[in-house]
Design an enzyme around this catalytic site. Sequence first.
Site, mmCIF file in Angstrom:
data_model
loop_
_atom_site.group_PDB
_atom_site.id
_atom_site.type_symbol
_atom_site.label_atom_id
_atom_site.label_comp_id
_atom_site.label_asym_id
_atom_site.label_seq_id
_atom_site.Cartn_x
_atom_site.Cartn_y
_atom_site.Cartn_z
ATOM 1 N N GLU A 22 0.815 -1.117 -0.010
ATOM 2 C CA GLU A 22 -0.149 -0.019 -0.045
ATOM 3 C C GLU A 22 1.005 1.386 -0.136
ATOM 4 O O GLU A 22 1.923 1.307 0.658
ATOM 5 C CB GLU A 22 -0.880 -0.092 1.113
ATOM 6 C CG GLU A 22 -1.609 1.208 1.697
ATOM 7 C CD GLU A 22 -2.808 1.104 2.525
ATOM 8 O OE1 GLU A 22 -2.809 -0.146 3.060
ATOM 9 O OE2 GLU A 22 -3.537 1.993 2.828
ATOM 10 N N GLU A 47 -12.731 -1.851 2.377
ATOM 11 C CA GLU A 47 -13.314 -1.658 3.689
ATOM 12 C C GLU A 47 -14.217 -0.509 3.737
ATOM 13 O O GLU A 47 -14.061 0.343 4.576
ATOM 14 C CB GLU A 47 -12.196 -1.386 4.628
ATOM 15 C CG GLU A 47 -11.379 -2.662 5.021
ATOM 16 C CD GLU A 47 -10.081 -2.454 6.192
ATOM 17 O OE1 GLU A 47 -10.160 -1.453 6.621
ATOM 18 O OE2 GLU A 47 -9.626 -3.381 6.405
ATOM 19 N N GLU A 97 -6.514 -9.325 3.054
ATOM 20 C CA GLU A 97 -5.680 -8.742 4.415
ATOM 21 C C GLU A 97 -5.971 -9.557 5.440
ATOM 22 O O GLU A 97 -6.835 -9.726 6.353
ATOM 23 C CB GLU A 97 -6.332 -7.093 4.449
ATOM 24 C CG GLU A 97 -6.030 -6.165 3.851
ATOM 25 C CD GLU A 97 -6.170 -4.808 4.112
ATOM 26 O OE1 GLU A 97 -6.080 -4.493 5.381
ATOM 27 O OE2 GLU A 97 -6.812 -4.157 3.338
HETATM 28 O O1 AHR Z 1 -3.145 -2.974 6.215
HETATM 29 C C1 AHR Z 1 -3.295 -1.699 6.677
HETATM 30 C C2 AHR Z 1 -4.652 -1.161 6.651
HETATM 31 O O2 AHR Z 1 -5.667 -1.947 7.482
HETATM 32 C C3 AHR Z 1 -5.240 -1.030 5.548
HETATM 33 O O3 AHR Z 1 -5.145 0.165 4.651
HETATM 34 C C4 AHR Z 1 -6.756 -1.258 5.579
HETATM 35 O O4 AHR Z 1 -7.479 -1.790 4.365
HETATM 36 C C5 AHR Z 1 -6.841 -2.046 6.773
HETATM 37 O O5 AHR Z 1 -7.670 -1.437 8.042
#
Ligand code: AHR
Length: 494
Positions: free
Chosen positions: A22, A168, A287
Amino acid sequence: MTIDRAFRIADVDNRLYGSFIEHLGRAVYGGIYEPGHATADSQGFRQDVIELVRALKVPVVRYPGGNFVSGYNWEDGVGPLAERPKKLELAWCSLEPNYVGTNEFVDWAKKVGTDVMMAVNLGTRGPDAARNLVEYCNHPGGSYYSDLRRSHGYADPHNIKVWCIGNEMDGPWQIGMKTAEEYGRAAVETAKVMKWVDPTIELVACGSSFRAMPTFPSWEKTVLEHTYDHVDYISLHTYYGNSDNDTANYLARTLDMEEFIRTVVATADYVKASKRSKKEMKLSFDEWNVWFHTLESDKAVDPWQIAPALLEDVYTFEDAIVVGLMLITLLKNSDRVRMACLAQLVNVIAPIMTTTGGAAWSQTIYYPFMHASLYGRGTALKPVIETERYDSKDFTDVPYLESVTLFNEEQEEVTIFAVNRHLEQPMALECDMRSFAGYELVEHLTMTNDDMKAKNTELTPNAVTPSKIDTSSFSDGRLEALLPSVSWNVIRFR
Ligand code: AHR
């Protein structure tokens, strides 16, 4: 334990060993990309990091977010570097210089031998920006956005296969959070136009951010009622931690993950039944990891810096065991969980750490992930396990032994992944695996440590690594092995 080649769960999709980069903290800048670094290649990518990533054989990497994507204009990250804007990035209160964007990331992915899982912005944007990005990435040429890509020096399309429709979207922290109804409507319209541009792509709809969200699982029900015919996966996210320093309870948290998966499967199957559909919805656990060490300290980081140190959890030995348990849980459910992403890959809650201008090294969690990615390919087999159980603060009947087996028929290899959760006692594992009687024991690798909080750091990069156990034996299809107390084990046969 009893293992048999007939106890099939599923042929594992290799994309179960995906990961995630990210635009957050030092994942990109100072992580994969650092032009001034001694190992940087002509594009500014750190080759020491590339080597560590390559060794993990990661098949797919999700990009560019995460929360970041919900405020991202992809157009800011393409074209001449000098013309790219520096923008306030609201998800992590940082300054985004856009030195790396879609094309550079695709180049990096090629260098590490992985595919890209691209996420589109459903926070501040929607169907229009999403379909334009698909056209930019995947259309060969002769249209505005495909020709724009060609004018940026990329004649061939990137052919990105998997796309996440937002991130999310149920979370109040998300830029442009939506109700399930609002997201479901936006997601289906976005899915339609993305697939009209490129019908070969696969799409992932956002599930809940974690199991304890107040809208779980009605979120999944509503979102899938809108999107079922147009998407291929529903996503799951979860992070675990040990803030109260209760290791027995921490090691049991994968029972929560198991229940989370079961509930999403049940909800998806409910929607399937109500629609009289023949299609089975797949799950993308895009994730998952341990994340808790930096939750408090990150609150003190000054805003609007380029690549501040954020989410730089330094992982302990016990964190590696939890990651091993999470991998076993994914494999046990690999009939429905077809893709997953360890979040994340470099510096940010990551198996790989770097010092900006300095070294790169492997955290404790690197090893179980590497073992699973290297040896966890083929058919997952469900073992029959007889084990003692314990109760912890939040869980009852927690099995001391957690295990799954992988049978790689092509390579004629069998691998047992096993965790002994017992805090004090080694476990004498006896395994009847007579359908593999002709095989030979190759090795028994283990990760064990007297210090639950042992870590790898720049100065001690090899404090926690796997070692070999020589005492295990295998004859006439019967394995006898001793699993140390609190240990991750990889027992391989050929
Ligand atoms: O991985 C870190 C964060 O965790 C991401 O940006 C989000 O999608 C999640 O809450």
